[in-house]
Write a protein that holds these residues in place. Structure first.
Motif, PDB file in Angstrom:
ATOM      1  N   GLU A  28       0.834  -1.207   0.000  1.00 59.03           N
ATOM      2  CA  GLU A  28       0.000   0.000   0.000  1.00 59.03           C
ATOM      3  C   GLU A  28       0.869   1.257   0.000  1.00 59.03           C
ATOM      4  O   GLU A  28       0.587   2.220  -0.718  1.00 59.03           O
ATOM      5  N   LYS A  29       1.923   1.241   0.803  1.00 62.05           N
ATOM      6  CA  LYS A  29       2.822   2.399   0.861  1.00 62.05           C
ATOM      7  C   LYS A  29       3.570   2.582  -0.463  1.00 62.05           C
ATOM      8  O   LYS A  29       3.741   3.703  -0.935  1.00 62.05           O
ATOM      9  N   ARG A  31       2.556   1.597  -3.435  1.00 59.87           N
ATOM     10  CA  ARG A  31       1.584   2.066  -4.436  1.00 59.87           C
ATOM     11  C   ARG A  31       1.421   3.587  -4.328  1.00 59.87           C
ATOM     12  O   ARG A  31       1.353   4.283  -5.325  1.00 59.87           O
ATOM     13  N   ALA A  32       1.408   4.089  -3.111  1.00 57.51           N
ATOM     14  CA  ALA A  32       1.246   5.530  -2.882  1.00 57.51           C
ATOM     15  C   ALA A  32       2.534   6.303  -3.140  1.00 57.51           C
ATOM     16  O   ALA A  32       2.485   7.477  -3.512  1.00 57.51           O
ATOM     17  N   ASP A  33       3.682   5.639  -2.956  1.00 56.65           N
ATOM     18  CA  ASP A  33       4.969   6.322  -3.090  1.00 56.65           C
ATOM     19  C   ASP A  33       6.002   5.396  -3.733  1.00 56.65           C
ATOM     20  O   ASP A  33       6.799   4.760  -3.035  1.00 56.65           O
ATOM     21  N   ASP A  70       3.800  -2.799 -10.653  1.00 58.31           N
ATOM     22  CA  ASP A  70       2.714  -3.771 -10.501  1.00 58.31           C
ATOM     23  C   ASP A  70       3.245  -5.180 -10.231  1.00 58.31           C
ATOM     24  O   ASP A  70       2.648  -5.938  -9.456  1.00 58.31           O
ATOM     25  N   GLU A 100       3.363   0.836  12.670  1.00 62.46           N
ATOM     26  CA  GLU A 100       2.741  -0.063  11.686  1.00 62.46           C
ATOM     27  C   GLU A 100       3.119  -1.513  11.958  1.00 62.46           C
ATOM     28  O   GLU A 100       2.272  -2.403  11.933  1.00 62.46           O
TER      29      GLU A 100
END
Length: 119
Positions: A28-29, A31-33, A70, A100
């Motif tokens: 998730e991190k 994908r965002a960065d 991806d 986290e």
């Protein structure tokens, strides 16, 4: 099987489940960065300098990190044998904050990871 407290006993979640949950947050991190890829490459370089060699898994990570994001995201959350093997050699150390990591570890210890690893 019942324990002394009368509750049903269940075995603790497997370590692979904990690793998958940790790497799901990493995905998730990432994908965002996507710049977090540089940190993973730096980790591989540091390990190579320290060890003087690279394992097959580290070489595979190096190849993956040169490819599309991806593909990396898919491996990070792959529950199959390849995903398990590569997560065991993950260069994404230091990507998660201590908070986290501790959230996942506490959930794993309490047997509450199922909801965290579902898609």
């Amino acid at each position: 099987m019942k324990g002394d407290s009368g509750s049903t006993w269940a075995p603790p979640p497997r370590p692979e489940v904990r690793s998958l949950a940790l790497h799901k947050i990493i995905a998730e991190k990432l994908r965002a960065d996507p710049s977090l890829l540089r940190q993973a490459i730096s980790t591989l370089n540091r390990w190579k300098s320290a060890d003087g060699t690279e394992s097959a898994d580290r070489l595979e990570w190096r190849e993956l990190l040169q490819g599309p994001v991806d593909g990396i995201l898919a491996i990070l959350v792959d529950p199959g044998p390849r995903g398990i093997r590569l997560r065991n050699a993950s260069p994404f150390t230091g990507v998660l904050t201590n908070e986290e990591r501790m959230r996942i570890i506490k959930a794993w210890r309490a047997g509450e990871l199922t909801a965290l690893i579902r898609d």
